[in-house]
Design an enzyme around this catalytic site. Structure first.
Site, mmCIF file in Angstrom:
data_model
loop_
_atom_site.group_PDB
_atom_site.id
_atom_site.type_symbol
_atom_site.label_atom_id
_atom_site.label_comp_id
_atom_site.label_asym_id
_atom_site.label_seq_id
_atom_site.Cartn_x
_atom_site.Cartn_y
_atom_site.Cartn_z
ATOM 1 N N PRO A 264 -5.242 -7.057 6.745
ATOM 2 C CA PRO A 264 -4.855 -5.802 6.071
ATOM 3 C C PRO A 264 -4.191 -4.756 6.957
ATOM 4 O O PRO A 264 -4.757 -3.687 7.213
ATOM 5 C CB PRO A 264 -6.188 -5.305 5.511
ATOM 6 C CG PRO A 264 -7.200 -5.792 6.500
ATOM 7 C CD PRO A 264 -6.695 -7.146 6.955
ATOM 8 N N CYS A 265 -2.957 -5.045 7.387
ATOM 9 C CA CYS A 265 -2.242 -4.056 8.187
ATOM 10 C C CYS A 265 -1.910 -2.809 7.376
ATOM 11 O O CYS A 265 -1.629 -1.750 7.948
ATOM 12 C CB CYS A 265 -0.971 -4.667 8.777
ATOM 13 S SG CYS A 265 0.090 -5.489 7.585
ATOM 14 N N HIS A 266 -1.965 -2.907 6.035
ATOM 15 C CA HIS A 266 -1.708 -1.725 5.204
ATOM 16 C C HIS A 266 -2.828 -0.693 5.330
ATOM 17 O O HIS A 266 -2.654 0.455 4.912
ATOM 18 C CB HIS A 266 -1.529 -2.129 3.738
ATOM 19 C CG HIS A 266 -2.701 -2.854 3.147
ATOM 20 N ND1 HIS A 266 -2.946 -4.187 3.389
ATOM 21 C CD2 HIS A 266 -3.699 -2.429 2.328
ATOM 22 C CE1 HIS A 266 -4.042 -4.554 2.738
ATOM 23 N NE2 HIS A 266 -4.515 -3.501 2.092
#
Length: 307
Positions: A264-266
């Site tokens: 989850p780089c978001h």
């Protein structure tokens, strides 16, 4: 490779996922509202500007994210977070106000990951067999890549940025020496496995394979520890991997994350709480955070905003 998924009767079937046209409506609405948030456009004004029926716009949002457009935008607007931060509210409290934090828990995708040997990255994927395919998902047309060991990549295709050809070139270009072939039918199975919450089970973890440098893999491993509905910063990630002065390098590694959404780089923010950039578009990053907010707190998303 044969994929075994939970019984579809246990949860929402794949057909219930929003098709690409629905995501386009969501994307255009987010862009319109983000540009005009000071005017607080009504649902009718937004629908008129987008040339979409008001009732249809409302229905798409509720089907896609489980909440109204107004509640969705309240949950994801970075401008609101910036105002809160400007008033002296701590970063985590501000993130909480826009739905980016919650009770600590294990990663909701129940991911089991392994890293390829450093040699696989240095050899630019030589010896790897990568299968890829396109399918429609909740965040638009999606490109998925996998190996015999598990899921290796998730990207997105946008018409305004070159479509399928550009997305495929972006992703396969990370491992140019790998062999590859296409299988859209199996990609649809991966879409159901990744984006259907009913499939997120501890007893059937999603298998992924991380292909990158040692430093990148360490950053991606830490991203996997950020729970759904929460946020972190590049500086915090740098400290957690033992390189507190490497926030800029961490940011670069986050941007090169090949398995969007699952890793989850978001959920990574700037030091002030700003969303900052996202490889597949800031609007899509907002959409992911709002989707997770609705999933995490279905009973709270329609609560009135605080004065």
């Amino acid at each position: 490779m044969t994929l075994q998924f939970p019984d579809p009767a246990a949860g929402t079937p794949l057909e219930a996922l929003a098709p690409q046209d629905d995501y386009e409506i969501v994307r255009r609405t987010l862009e319109f509202t983000s540009e005009r948030y000071r005017r607080q456009p009504t649902l009718a004004e937004t629908a008129s500007a987008l040339r979409v029926d008001e009732a249809h716009l409302e229905a798409v949002f509720r089907r896609w994210a489980g909440l109204s457009p107004k509640a969705f935008l309240q949950a994801v607007t970075i401008d609101h977070a910036r105002r809160l931060l400007g008033q002296g509210l701590p970063l985590l409290d501000a993130a909480h106000e826009v739905g980016l934090s919650g009770p600590s828990r294990l990663h909701d995708l129940f991911v089991r990951f392994e890293a390829m040997s450093p040699g696989a990255h240095k050899e630019r994927g030589a010896g790897l067999e990568i299968v890829y395919g396109f399918a429609d998902g909740p965040f638009g047309r999606t490109l998925l890549l996998w190996t015999e060991r598990g899921l290796a990549g998730i990207g997105f295709s946008d018409h305004e940025h070159g479509g399928d050809e550009s997305a495929l070139r972006d992703m396969l270009g990370r491992w140019p020496a790998a062999r590859s072939h296409r299988d859209d039918a199996e990609a649809k199975l991966w879409i159901a496995r990744v984006f259907e919450p009913a499939a997120w089970r501890a007893e059937a973890p999603l298998r992924i394979v991380l292909i990158g440098t040692d430093f990148e893999v360490r950053v991606w491993e830490r991203l996997l520890a950020v729970p759904l509905g929460e946020a972190t910063t590049y500086g915090r990630l740098a400290a957690e991997i033992g390189s507190p002065k490497a926030a800029r390098a961490v940011g670069a590694a986050v941007g090169r994350n090949p398995i969007s959404f699952v890793v989850p780089c978001h959920r990574a923010m700037g030091s002030t709480g700003a969303l900052t950039g996202y490889h597949w578009g800031l609007t899509r990053k907002r959409a992911m955070l709002g989707w997770e907010f609705a999933l995490k707190r279905p009973a709270a998303v329609e609560a009135p905003a605080r004065p």
